[in-house]
Design an enzyme around this catalytic site. Structure first.
Site, PDB file in Angstrom:
ATOM      1  N   HIS A 136       0.842  -1.207   0.000  1.00 16.62           N
ATOM      2  CA  HIS A 136       0.000   0.000   0.000  1.00 16.62           C
ATOM      3  C   HIS A 136       0.875   1.253   0.000  1.00 16.62           C
ATOM      4  O   HIS A 136       0.645   2.188  -0.787  1.00 16.62           O
ATOM      5  CB  HIS A 136      -0.909  -0.018   1.229  1.00 16.62           C
ATOM      6  CG  HIS A 136      -1.731   1.217   1.413  1.00 16.62           C
ATOM      7  ND1 HIS A 136      -3.067   1.288   1.088  1.00 16.62           N
ATOM      8  CD2 HIS A 136      -1.404   2.451   1.906  1.00 16.62           C
ATOM      9  CE1 HIS A 136      -3.523   2.493   1.361  1.00 16.62           C
ATOM     10  NE2 HIS A 136      -2.537   3.214   1.865  1.00 16.62           N
ATOM     11  N   GLU A 137       1.872   1.273   0.872  1.00 18.10           N
ATOM     12  CA  GLU A 137       2.737   2.453   0.966  1.00 18.10           C
ATOM     13  C   GLU A 137       3.636   2.595  -0.264  1.00 18.10           C
ATOM     14  O   GLU A 137       3.895   3.712  -0.724  1.00 18.10           O
ATOM     15  CB  GLU A 137       3.586   2.394   2.238  1.00 18.10           C
ATOM     16  CG  GLU A 137       2.787   2.390   3.533  1.00 18.10           C
ATOM     17  CD  GLU A 137       1.801   3.547   3.623  1.00 18.10           C
ATOM     18  OE1 GLU A 137       2.082   4.616   3.053  1.00 18.10           O
ATOM     19  OE2 GLU A 137       0.743   3.380   4.262  1.00 18.10           O
ATOM     20  N   HIS A 190       1.896   4.442  -3.014  1.00 19.60           N
ATOM     21  CA  HIS A 190       1.933   5.902  -2.905  1.00 19.60           C
ATOM     22  C   HIS A 190       3.199   6.459  -3.563  1.00 19.60           C
ATOM     23  O   HIS A 190       3.180   7.532  -4.174  1.00 19.60           O
ATOM     24  CB  HIS A 190       1.883   6.328  -1.440  1.00 19.60           C
ATOM     25  CG  HIS A 190       0.524   6.210  -0.811  1.00 19.60           C
ATOM     26  ND1 HIS A 190      -0.603   6.768  -1.365  1.00 19.60           N
ATOM     27  CD2 HIS A 190       0.118   5.594   0.329  1.00 19.60           C
ATOM     28  CE1 HIS A 190      -1.649   6.513  -0.597  1.00 19.60           C
ATOM     29  NE2 HIS A 190      -1.246   5.789   0.435  1.00 19.60           N
ATOM     30  N   GLU A 248      -6.216   6.933  -1.204  1.00 18.52           N
ATOM     31  CA  GLU A 248      -6.211   5.747  -0.347  1.00 18.52           C
ATOM     32  C   GLU A 248      -6.919   4.577  -1.025  1.00 18.52           C
ATOM     33  O   GLU A 248      -6.458   3.438  -0.945  1.00 18.52           O
ATOM     34  CB  GLU A 248      -6.873   6.063   0.999  1.00 18.52           C
ATOM     35  CG  GLU A 248      -6.069   7.003   1.885  1.00 18.52           C
ATOM     36  CD  GLU A 248      -4.660   6.529   2.133  1.00 18.52           C
ATOM     37  OE1 GLU A 248      -4.477   5.323   2.441  1.00 18.52           O
ATOM     38  OE2 GLU A 248      -3.728   7.341   2.005  1.00 18.52           O
TER      39      GLU A 248
END
Length: 307
Positions: free
Chosen positions: A153-154, A157, A229
């Site tokens: 997930h990170e 980004h 998100e």
């Protein structure tokens, strides 16, 4: 998966629309203010407003340069994060490195927040100098597959340059705030007799720019944060090929995401879940969808289940 890619591109398109709104609102606000000022104020005052605006913009872009150059140091000081080495935490380094190798990505540096809550965030202007930060409790309470989902997930980004997008949108907000300050100072330092007509437009300009800078643009900025998100969750599934790991990670994190050391909204927007203490229930239900940095865990899980 075609449906996953469709969802990702849909999120990107919506984010593009939201980002486009910010410069459009800035332009319209400036045009509105200058138009009224030009036709109702003394030309000398109008010239001073233009000069003040032109003088302030380099200062804002200098602030942007400093924010980019020292981004990691600033974010770490706001969050009380600290760098860790592979020797100290080989397990988390291996998880992140394996994900990066699978996608030919530059391996980011890793940091940790000494906090008994569960959260994580990514920072860095580009992949070559990026960081992924985890809280101590997240590494203890999540299993390896769930940590991998959070790391993916990170990393998404970083891949999608979300940090860069958030910095740019913040700069636009600073620009309109600075213009608002110029107009309000003109209002306090100049009496109404300086107007060519019987009324002074500066209070109207002040109110308009105040609403734009204090309410409208921050709401757009928060909407962008929430949209990113959803996209990062989708990318996590794409990277690890396991949506259940991401769902379980979100469920566990939602039980205790509050990081006491994080006080700044700019840092909160980067986290995998809102690190602030939740307000009372009716405030959350009534205003939460507009003023939250993150979509609800329930909506994120529902989106993942539909992938």
């Amino acid at each position: 998966m075609i449906w996953l890619q469709t969802s990702i591109w849909s999120n990107r398109l919506k984010t593009f629309y939201l980002i486009s709104l910010i410069p459009l609102i800035v332009f319209l606000a400036i045009l509105f203010g200058y138009f009224i000022s030009y036709w109702t104020l003394n030309r000398e005052i109008f010239s001073e407003i233009i000069t003040g605006t032109l003088f302030s913009l380099p200062i804002i872009f200098l602030w942007l340069f400093i924010a980019i150059l020292f981004q990691r140091q600033i974010i770490f000081s706001f969050s009380k994060a600290k760098p860790i080495t592979r020797k100290e935490h080989p397990e988390i380094y291996n998880i992140v490195e394996n994900l990066c190798i699978s996608r030919w990505l530059t391996v980011p540096k890793i940091g940790i927040i000494e906090d008994m809550s569960m959260n994580a965030f990514a920072t860095g202007w580009n992949p070559k100098n990026s960081w992924v930060v985890f809280s101590r409790w997240l590494l203890k309470k999540l299993d390896k597959k769930e940590i991998e989902a959070v790391a993916a997930h990170e990393l998404s980004h970083i891949i999608n340059e979300d940090i860069k997008i958030m910095v740019i949108s913040t700069v636009f907000i600073w620009i309109i705030w600075t213009i608002w300050e110029i107009f309000i100072r003109s209002w306090f330092t100049r009496s109404s007799k300086n107007s060519r007509k019987w009324w002074n437009p500066l209070p109207i300009i002040w109110l308009f720019l105040y609403l734009v800078s204090l309410i409208i643009l921050p709401l757009i900025n928060l909407a962008i944060s929430r949209r990113r998100e959803f996209l990062a969750d989708a990318w996590s599934v794409e990277l690890i090929k396991d949506k259940n790991a991401m769902i379980l990670a979100l469920q566990k994190i939602s039980k205790d995401p509050v990081i006491e050391s994080i006080k700044k909204l700019s840092v909160a927007q980067m986290c995998i879940e809102d690190p602030f203490i939740k307000k009372t229930k009716w405030i959350v239900s009534f205003f939460g969808s507009f003023f939250s940095t993150h979509p609800s865990i329930e909506s994120r899980i529902k989106a993942l289940q539909n992938y």
